[in-house]
Scaffold this motif. Structure first.
Motif, PDB file in Angstrom:
ATOM      1  N   GLY A 153       0.796  -1.227   0.000  1.00  0.00           N
ATOM      2  CA  GLY A 153       0.000   0.000   0.000  1.00  0.00           C
ATOM      3  C   GLY A 153       0.824   1.270   0.000  1.00  0.00           C
ATOM      4  N   LYS A 154       2.140   1.152   0.204  1.00  0.00           N
ATOM      5  CA  LYS A 154       2.998   2.338   0.296  1.00  0.00           C
ATOM      6  C   LYS A 154       3.003   3.107  -1.020  1.00  0.00           C
ATOM      7  N   THR A 155       3.112   2.354  -2.120  1.00  0.00           N
ATOM      8  CA  THR A 155       3.010   2.964  -3.445  1.00  0.00           C
ATOM      9  C   THR A 155       1.999   2.135  -4.224  1.00  0.00           C
ATOM     10  N   PHE A 156       1.614   2.605  -5.414  1.00  0.00           N
ATOM     11  CA  PHE A 156       0.696   1.820  -6.239  1.00  0.00           C
ATOM     12  C   PHE A 156       1.524   1.039  -7.253  1.00  0.00           C
ATOM     13  N   GLY A 157       1.577  -0.273  -7.050  1.00  0.00           N
ATOM     14  CA  GLY A 157       2.313  -1.139  -7.966  1.00  0.00           C
ATOM     15  C   GLY A 157       1.488  -2.390  -8.216  1.00  0.00           C
ATOM     16  N   VAL A 158       2.142  -3.459  -8.656  1.00  0.00           N
ATOM     17  CA  VAL A 158       1.401  -4.670  -9.038  1.00  0.00           C
ATOM     18  C   VAL A 158       0.635  -5.295  -7.854  1.00  0.00           C
ATOM     19  N   PRO A 159       1.242  -5.432  -6.649  1.00  0.00           N
ATOM     20  CA  PRO A 159       0.452  -6.037  -5.564  1.00  0.00           C
ATOM     21  C   PRO A 159      -0.792  -5.215  -5.235  1.00  0.00           C
ATOM     22  N   GLU A 160      -0.659  -3.894  -5.212  1.00  0.00           N
ATOM     23  CA  GLU A 160      -1.799  -3.046  -4.852  1.00  0.00           C
ATOM     24  C   GLU A 160      -2.892  -3.122  -5.926  1.00  0.00           C
ATOM     25  N   LEU A 161      -2.456  -3.115  -7.169  1.00  0.00           N
ATOM     26  CA  LEU A 161      -3.414  -3.216  -8.286  1.00  0.00           C
ATOM     27  C   LEU A 161      -4.185  -4.537  -8.208  1.00  0.00           C
ATOM     28  N   MET A 162      -3.458  -5.613  -7.936  1.00  0.00           N
ATOM     29  CA  MET A 162      -4.113  -6.931  -7.830  1.00  0.00           C
ATOM     30  C   MET A 162      -5.058  -6.969  -6.635  1.00  0.00           C
ATOM     31  N   LEU A 163      -4.621  -6.376  -5.530  1.00  0.00           N
ATOM     32  CA  LEU A 163      -5.451  -6.381  -4.325  1.00  0.00           C
ATOM     33  C   LEU A 163      -6.783  -5.669  -4.587  1.00  0.00           C
ATOM     34  N   LEU A 164      -6.732  -4.525  -5.256  1.00  0.00           N
ATOM     35  CA  LEU A 164      -7.981  -3.806  -5.516  1.00  0.00           C
ATOM     36  C   LEU A 164      -8.922  -4.614  -6.409  1.00  0.00           C
ATOM     37  N   CYS A 165      -8.350  -5.264  -7.430  1.00  0.00           N
ATOM     38  CA  CYS A 165      -9.194  -6.091  -8.314  1.00  0.00           C
ATOM     39  C   CYS A 165      -9.834  -7.223  -7.520  1.00  0.00           C
ATOM     40  N   LEU A 166      -9.064  -7.821  -6.619  1.00  0.00           N
ATOM     41  CA  LEU A 166      -9.578  -8.925  -5.806  1.00  0.00           C
ATOM     42  C   LEU A 166     -10.691  -8.434  -4.874  1.00  0.00           C
ATOM     43  N   LEU A 167     -10.417  -7.360  -4.137  1.00  0.00           N
ATOM     44  CA  LEU A 167     -11.395  -6.886  -3.145  1.00  0.00           C
ATOM     45  C   LEU A 167     -12.702  -6.464  -3.815  1.00  0.00           C
ATOM     46  N   GLN A 168     -12.583  -5.789  -4.961  1.00  0.00           N
ATOM     47  CA  GLN A 168     -13.816  -5.326  -5.617  1.00  0.00           C
ATOM     48  C   GLN A 168     -14.598  -6.503  -6.194  1.00  0.00           C
ATOM     49  N   TRP A 169     -13.896  -7.529  -6.648  1.00  0.00           N
ATOM     50  CA  TRP A 169     -14.605  -8.729  -7.130  1.00  0.00           C
ATOM     51  C   TRP A 169     -15.292  -9.438  -5.955  1.00  0.00           C
ATOM     52  N   PHE A 170     -14.627  -9.490  -4.803  1.00  0.00           N
ATOM     53  CA  PHE A 170     -15.235 -10.075  -3.598  1.00  0.00           C
ATOM     54  C   PHE A 170     -16.549  -9.381  -3.261  1.00  0.00           C
TER      55      PHE A 170
END
Ligand SMILES: N[C@@H](CCC(=O)N[C@@H](CS)C(=O)NCC(=O)O)C(=O)O
Length: 206
Positions: A153-170
């Motif tokens: 969460g410190k910067t917007f990179g691949v893990p953060e991008l993936m996390l948002l896609c996952l959470l919104q799909w949930f």
């Protein structure tokens, strides 16, 4: 460049969001959700991926499968065009975060598809374990956030991008309530209004 996949798949959205952050144009060859896919879409997916899954990326005569591999390919190809506030490097800790996010997504997609195609009890046997995996995975990610012991969460990179896609799909599919993971909520709210996230949102009607 073409992406074979559906607008609802979290894995496809991860790839599309990466394209947006890299300013890489693409055409989406929409397949729809696999349970009610047309014959044509099914044939397209099967002809391009022996594992019969989306996303698949076509670039010239190259065909690339699996979201993680596609995202690495895209960063290697177009990293120089990335938005200046998108982090294209991935260190070892971030690779672990990505493994956990994708592992949670796999477990959740399995549960979702079993729910649509079988009458098995989701609270028994391996399906129950898949839910535990989602919970332990989310708890781990929550601990790895930038206001706890990690950098998620410190910067917007691949893990953060993936996390948002996952959470919104949930949320869309009512898979689990992640509101109890305070740090994940904070990260979600920090980045939910990025253009790449808004542009790739799961359609309301889906
Ligand atoms: N490891 C793959 C997983 C992709 C995946 O599971 N895609 C789902 C859609 S969300 C799918 O195509 N499922 C069809 C099936 O399981 O037959 C990736 O990261 O691309």
């Amino acid at each position: 460049m073409q992406i074979i996949g559906s607008q609802t798949s979290p894995f496809v959205r991860m790839v599309r969001t990466t394209c947006e952050e890299l300013n890489q144009p693409y055409e989406l060859l929409e397949t729809g959700f696999f349970v009610n896919m047309s014959k044509e879409a099914n044939a397209l997916v099967n002809a391009n991926n022996p594992l019969m899954k989306v996303p698949v990326l076509h670039d010239g005569d190259k065909s690339i499968i699996d979201s993680r591999i596609i995202i690495n390919y895209l960063i290697n190809k177009s990293g120089d065009n990335a938005n200046t506030d998108f982090s294209t490097t991935i260190n070892d800790e971030q690779q672990n975060l990505i493994t956990v996010i994708l592992g949670i997504a796999d477990a959740a997609v399995l549960r979702f598809i079993f729910g649509k195609t079988t009458d098995l009890d989701p609270d028994k046997g391996y399906l129950k374990r898949s839910f535990t995996r989602i919970e332990t995975g989310l708890a781990y990610l929550n601990e790895q956030s930038d206001n706890k012991q990690g950098d998620l969460g410190k910067t917007f990179g691949v893990p953060e991008l993936m996390l948002l896609c996952l959470l919104q799909w949930f949320k869309k599919r009512d898979i689990c309530d992640w509101g109890i993971y305070d740090n994940l909520v904070t990260i979600h709210d920090r980045y939910k209004d990025r253009d790449s996230v808004i542009k790739t949102a799961i359609p309301e009607e889906a």
